[in-house]
Design a protein around this motif. Sequence first.
Motif, PDB file in Angstrom:
ATOM      1  N   GLY A  96       7.407  -7.774  -8.410  1.00 45.29           N
ATOM      2  CA  GLY A  96       7.615  -8.683  -9.529  1.00 45.29           C
ATOM      3  C   GLY A  96       7.408  -8.098 -10.907  1.00 45.29           C
ATOM      4  N   TRP A  97       7.063  -6.834 -10.996  1.00 44.32           N
ATOM      5  CA  TRP A  97       6.916  -6.211 -12.324  1.00 44.32           C
ATOM      6  C   TRP A  97       8.285  -6.113 -12.993  1.00 44.32           C
ATOM      7  CZ3 TRP A  97       8.010  -0.725 -13.664  1.00 44.32           C
ATOM      8  CH2 TRP A  97       7.626  -0.419 -14.978  1.00 44.32           C
ATOM      9  N   PRO A  98       8.425  -6.599 -14.234  1.00 46.85           N
ATOM     10  CA  PRO A  98       9.742  -6.632 -14.884  1.00 46.85           C
ATOM     11  C   PRO A  98      10.279  -5.250 -15.271  1.00 46.85           C
ATOM     12  CG  PRO A  98       8.066  -7.378 -16.410  1.00 46.85           C
ATOM     13  CD  PRO A  98       7.397  -7.242 -15.073  1.00 46.85           C
ATOM     14  N   GLY A  99       9.385  -4.256 -15.431  1.00 45.04           N
ATOM     15  CA  GLY A  99       9.846  -2.920 -15.756  1.00 45.04           C
ATOM     16  C   GLY A  99      10.152  -2.758 -17.226  1.00 45.04           C
TER      17      GLY A  99
ATOM     18  N   ALA B 190       8.989   7.425  -8.670  1.00 45.95           N
ATOM     19  CA  ALA B 190      10.101   6.601  -8.183  1.00 45.95           C
ATOM     20  C   ALA B 190       9.628   5.597  -7.144  1.00 45.95           C
ATOM     21  CB  ALA B 190      11.187   7.506  -7.604  1.00 45.95           C
ATOM     22  N   GLN B 191       8.789   6.038  -6.217  1.00 45.79           N
ATOM     23  CA  GLN B 191       8.300   5.119  -5.185  1.00 45.79           C
ATOM     24  C   GLN B 191       7.377   4.066  -5.771  1.00 45.79           C
ATOM     25  OE1 GLN B 191       6.722   7.509  -1.883  1.00 45.79           O
ATOM     26  NE2 GLN B 191       8.631   7.061  -0.804  1.00 45.79           N
ATOM     27  N   LEU B 192       6.524   4.473  -6.690  1.00 53.90           N
ATOM     28  CA  LEU B 192       5.612   3.513  -7.310  1.00 53.90           C
ATOM     29  C   LEU B 192       6.388   2.498  -8.134  1.00 53.90           C
ATOM     30  CD1 LEU B 192       2.804   2.496  -7.973  1.00 53.90           C
ATOM     31  CD2 LEU B 192       2.661   4.240  -9.777  1.00 53.90           C
ATOM     32  N   ARG B 193       7.382   2.946  -8.896  1.00 56.37           N
ATOM     33  CA  ARG B 193       8.179   2.019  -9.696  1.00 56.37           C
ATOM     34  C   ARG B 193       8.911   1.020  -8.798  1.00 56.37           C
ATOM     35  NH1 ARG B 193      10.674   5.423 -12.812  1.00 56.37           N
ATOM     36  NH2 ARG B 193       9.530   4.993 -14.746  1.00 56.37           N
ATOM     37  N   ALA B 194       9.449   1.499  -7.680  1.00 54.47           N
ATOM     38  CA  ALA B 194      10.160   0.606  -6.762  1.00 54.47           C
ATOM     39  C   ALA B 194       9.216  -0.438  -6.172  1.00 54.47           C
ATOM     40  CB  ALA B 194      10.797   1.438  -5.640  1.00 54.47           C
ATOM     41  N   ALA B 195       7.991  -0.018  -5.814  1.00 53.42           N
ATOM     42  CA  ALA B 195       7.027  -0.964  -5.247  1.00 53.42           C
ATOM     43  C   ALA B 195       6.631  -2.019  -6.274  1.00 53.42           C
ATOM     44  CB  ALA B 195       5.791  -0.215  -4.753  1.00 53.42           C
ATOM     45  N   LEU B 196       6.387  -1.603  -7.516  1.00 49.44           N
ATOM     46  CA  LEU B 196       5.996  -2.551  -8.561  1.00 49.44           C
ATOM     47  C   LEU B 196       7.120  -3.545  -8.854  1.00 49.44           C
ATOM     48  CD1 LEU B 196       4.118  -0.105 -10.972  1.00 49.44           C
ATOM     49  CD2 LEU B 196       3.105  -2.019  -9.721  1.00 49.44           C
ATOM     50  N   ARG B 197       8.354  -3.067  -8.899  1.00 49.20           N
ATOM     51  CA  ARG B 197       9.480  -3.979  -9.149  1.00 49.20           C
ATOM     52  C   ARG B 197       9.653  -4.962  -7.994  1.00 49.20           C
ATOM     53  NH1 ARG B 197      13.803   0.308 -11.825  1.00 49.20           N
ATOM     54  NH2 ARG B 197      13.085   0.043 -13.976  1.00 49.20           N
ATOM     55  N   SER B 198       9.500  -4.480  -6.783  1.00 51.68           N
ATOM     56  CA  SER B 198       9.604  -5.389  -5.631  1.00 51.68           C
ATOM     57  C   SER B 198       8.509  -6.449  -5.666  1.00 51.68           C
ATOM     58  CB  SER B 198       9.490  -4.579  -4.325  1.00 51.68           C
ATOM     59  OG  SER B 198      10.597  -3.705  -4.190  1.00 51.68           O
TER      60      SER B 198
ATOM     61  N   VAL C 195       0.850  -1.193   0.000  1.00 50.10           N
ATOM     62  CA  VAL C 195       0.000   0.000   0.000  1.00 50.10           C
ATOM     63  C   VAL C 195       0.882   1.238   0.000  1.00 50.10           C
ATOM     64  CG1 VAL C 195      -1.829   1.263   1.179  1.00 50.10           C
ATOM     65  CG2 VAL C 195      -1.796  -1.232   1.262  1.00 50.10           C
ATOM     66  N   LEU C 196       0.684   2.087  -1.005  1.00 51.70           N
ATOM     67  CA  LEU C 196       1.370   3.371  -1.073  1.00 51.70           C
ATOM     68  C   LEU C 196       0.341   4.479  -0.905  1.00 51.70           C
ATOM     69  CD1 LEU C 196       3.737   2.845  -4.151  1.00 51.70           C
ATOM     70  CD2 LEU C 196       4.242   2.459  -1.738  1.00 51.70           C
ATOM     71  N   ARG C 197       0.747   5.545  -0.205  1.00 46.74           N
ATOM     72  CA  ARG C 197      -0.158   6.676  -0.025  1.00 46.74           C
ATOM     73  C   ARG C 197       0.571   7.953  -0.438  1.00 46.74           C
ATOM     74  NH1 ARG C 197      -3.823   6.133   5.324  1.00 46.74           N
ATOM     75  NH2 ARG C 197      -4.915   7.767   4.164  1.00 46.74           N
ATOM     76  N   PHE C 198      -0.148   8.771  -1.215  1.00 48.38           N
ATOM     77  CA  PHE C 198       0.403  10.037  -1.658  1.00 48.38           C
ATOM     78  C   PHE C 198      -0.622  11.145  -1.410  1.00 48.38           C
ATOM     79  CE2 PHE C 198       2.173   6.831  -4.653  1.00 48.38           C
ATOM     80  CZ  PHE C 198       3.511   6.948  -4.312  1.00 48.38           C
ATOM     81  N   PRO C 199      -0.188  12.281  -0.889  1.00 48.65           N
ATOM     82  CA  PRO C 199      -1.116  13.421  -0.818  1.00 48.65           C
ATOM     83  C   PRO C 199      -1.348  13.982  -2.214  1.00 48.65           C
ATOM     84  CG  PRO C 199       1.087  14.103  -0.144  1.00 48.65           C
ATOM     85  CD  PRO C 199       1.142  12.604  -0.365  1.00 48.65           C
ATOM     86  N   ALA C 200      -2.517  14.568  -2.419  1.00 49.70           N
ATOM     87  CA  ALA C 200      -2.853  15.090  -3.748  1.00 49.70           C
ATOM     88  C   ALA C 200      -1.835  16.127  -4.205  1.00 49.70           C
ATOM     89  CB  ALA C 200      -4.255  15.693  -3.716  1.00 49.70           C
ATOM     90  N   TRP C 201      -1.306  16.928  -3.272  1.00 50.43           N
ATOM     91  CA  TRP C 201      -0.363  17.967  -3.695  1.00 50.43           C
ATOM     92  C   TRP C 201       0.922  17.376  -4.270  1.00 50.43           C
ATOM     93  CZ3 TRP C 201       4.453  17.995  -1.632  1.00 50.43           C
ATOM     94  CH2 TRP C 201       4.640  17.397  -0.386  1.00 50.43           C
ATOM     95  N   ALA C 202       1.331  16.181  -3.799  1.00 48.43           N
ATOM     96  CA  ALA C 202       2.560  15.569  -4.307  1.00 48.43           C
ATOM     97  C   ALA C 202       2.412  15.139  -5.767  1.00 48.43           C
ATOM     98  CB  ALA C 202       2.931  14.366  -3.440  1.00 48.43           C
ATOM     99  N   ILE C 203       1.201  14.760  -6.163  1.00 54.39           N
ATOM    100  CA  ILE C 203       0.965  14.379  -7.561  1.00 54.39           C
ATOM    101  C   ILE C 203       1.305  15.546  -8.472  1.00 54.39           C
ATOM    102  CG2 ILE C 203      -0.753  13.503  -9.201  1.00 54.39           C
ATOM    103  CD1 ILE C 203      -0.116  11.620  -6.832  1.00 54.39           C
ATOM    104  N   HIS C 204       0.993  16.755  -8.034  1.00 55.97           N
ATOM    105  CA  HIS C 204       1.194  17.940  -8.875  1.00 55.97           C
ATOM    106  C   HIS C 204       2.578  18.559  -8.696  1.00 55.97           C
ATOM    107  CE1 HIS C 204      -3.315  17.925  -8.121  1.00 55.97           C
ATOM    108  NE2 HIS C 204      -3.203  17.723  -9.410  1.00 55.97           N
ATOM    109  N   HIS C 205       3.124  18.509  -7.464  1.00 53.67           N
ATOM    110  CA  HIS C 205       4.322  19.286  -7.173  1.00 53.67           C
ATOM    111  C   HIS C 205       5.594  18.453  -7.000  1.00 53.67           C
ATOM    112  CE1 HIS C 205       1.843  22.847  -6.833  1.00 53.67           C
ATOM    113  NE2 HIS C 205       1.064  22.217  -5.978  1.00 53.67           N
ATOM    114  N   ASN C 206       5.462  17.164  -6.828  1.00 51.41           N
ATOM    115  CA  ASN C 206       6.647  16.311  -6.695  1.00 51.41           C
ATOM    116  C   ASN C 206       6.433  14.990  -7.429  1.00 51.41           C
ATOM    117  OD1 ASN C 206       9.148  15.436  -5.931  1.00 51.41           O
ATOM    118  ND2 ASN C 206       8.730  15.350  -3.733  1.00 51.41           N
ATOM    119  N   PRO C 207       6.086  15.056  -8.716  1.00 49.09           N
ATOM    120  CA  PRO C 207       5.734  13.823  -9.440  1.00 49.09           C
ATOM    121  C   PRO C 207       6.891  12.847  -9.574  1.00 49.09           C
ATOM    122  CG  PRO C 207       5.957  15.688 -10.951  1.00 49.09           C
ATOM    123  CD  PRO C 207       6.010  16.254  -9.573  1.00 49.09           C
ATOM    124  N   GLN C 208       8.148  13.345  -9.621  1.00 47.81           N
ATOM    125  CA  GLN C 208       9.286  12.434  -9.771  1.00 47.81           C
ATOM    126  C   GLN C 208       9.380  11.483  -8.577  1.00 47.81           C
ATOM    127  OE1 GLN C 208       9.441  15.749  -9.886  1.00 47.81           O
ATOM    128  NE2 GLN C 208      10.277  16.378 -11.886  1.00 47.81           N
TER     129      GLN C 208
END
Length: 321
Positions: free
Chosen positions: A318-321, A308-316, A291-304
């Motif tokens: 089993g997502w091949p990337g 990065a966190q979502l990609r790391a969670a998906l790879r952990s 489970v990942l949680r993001f505040p709405a403001w981070a979607i707009h102001h800190n998308p990188q």
Amino acid sequence: MWERARRELGGFGRGLPSDDADELSWVLFRQEDVLSAGQARRFLSEKAVRHRVVTGRWRQVHRGIYVTHSGPVGRAQLHWVAVLAAGPAAVLAGLTAAQAWGLRRYESAAVHLLLPARHQARSLPPWVRLHRTTLLPDEDVLAVGQPPRTMPARSLIDAAQWASTDDEARAVIAAGFQQRLVGGDDLHRVLDRLPRARRRELIRVTATDAAGGAHSLAEIDFLNLVRRAGLPEPSRQAIRRDAKGRRRYLDVWFAQWRVHVEIDGGQHLDPRTAWADMQRQNDLWASGDRVLRFPAWAIHHNPQAVVAQLRAALRSAGWPG
């Protein structure tokens, strides 16, 4: 501008007319105590109308438009002033009509009207915004009820067309779905009749995502972020059962990798809402989900950082990337 109009013009409590009330009483009841000069002449002489104005029983709030009481003027009456001033072909439209359908948290400082292009415009109060169209089929206008207004889907599309920014346009469309004014292909069917609508593609894409379950603007922005980053397409507003069998709605769900993303708006600051979120999150963690949680403001102001966190969670997971 609403406050300016209300100060300039003056709601007002009105009861249902009695069974033996005359036709004028019923017209005033239907029109929130607002009357055009033409309508007044159907029932009263010029002298009688003048007497009511001079004695303060009526007020002329615009050229040829009367409010037939001396109390303050409410929003519903301002709608009638605008429609009667513009003429019989005019209808409430855009944000004004959407608010009449129940849209919340999107205030319009003006009364928006839509008028077929072939009709001549009349003198209007300064707080009225008149828009013209060459396409206003019967299915886009409320067939019953007063004052006349566009249907919910057309109202939202026009509000998005007339919005000052793209973000405002997208927010209005998302709110229409979130607040259940529209659903499914409602907006797409109207867009099919409006090939030259302003922001047509933006409205179409936003409506498609909102109908698919990403109801809030933050969820739609997150979905766009996922696509731009080349991450797998998630499900939106997916339904899961918690440990007690209760239905839970997940904002974003990568089912194959069991990664769940919650996007927190301002309502999550409320302690009761926060506790409900924690319980749902604990149930998901207990069953093995990430489970990942993001505040709405981070979607707009800190998308990188979000990507990065979502990609790391998906790879952990089993997502091949």
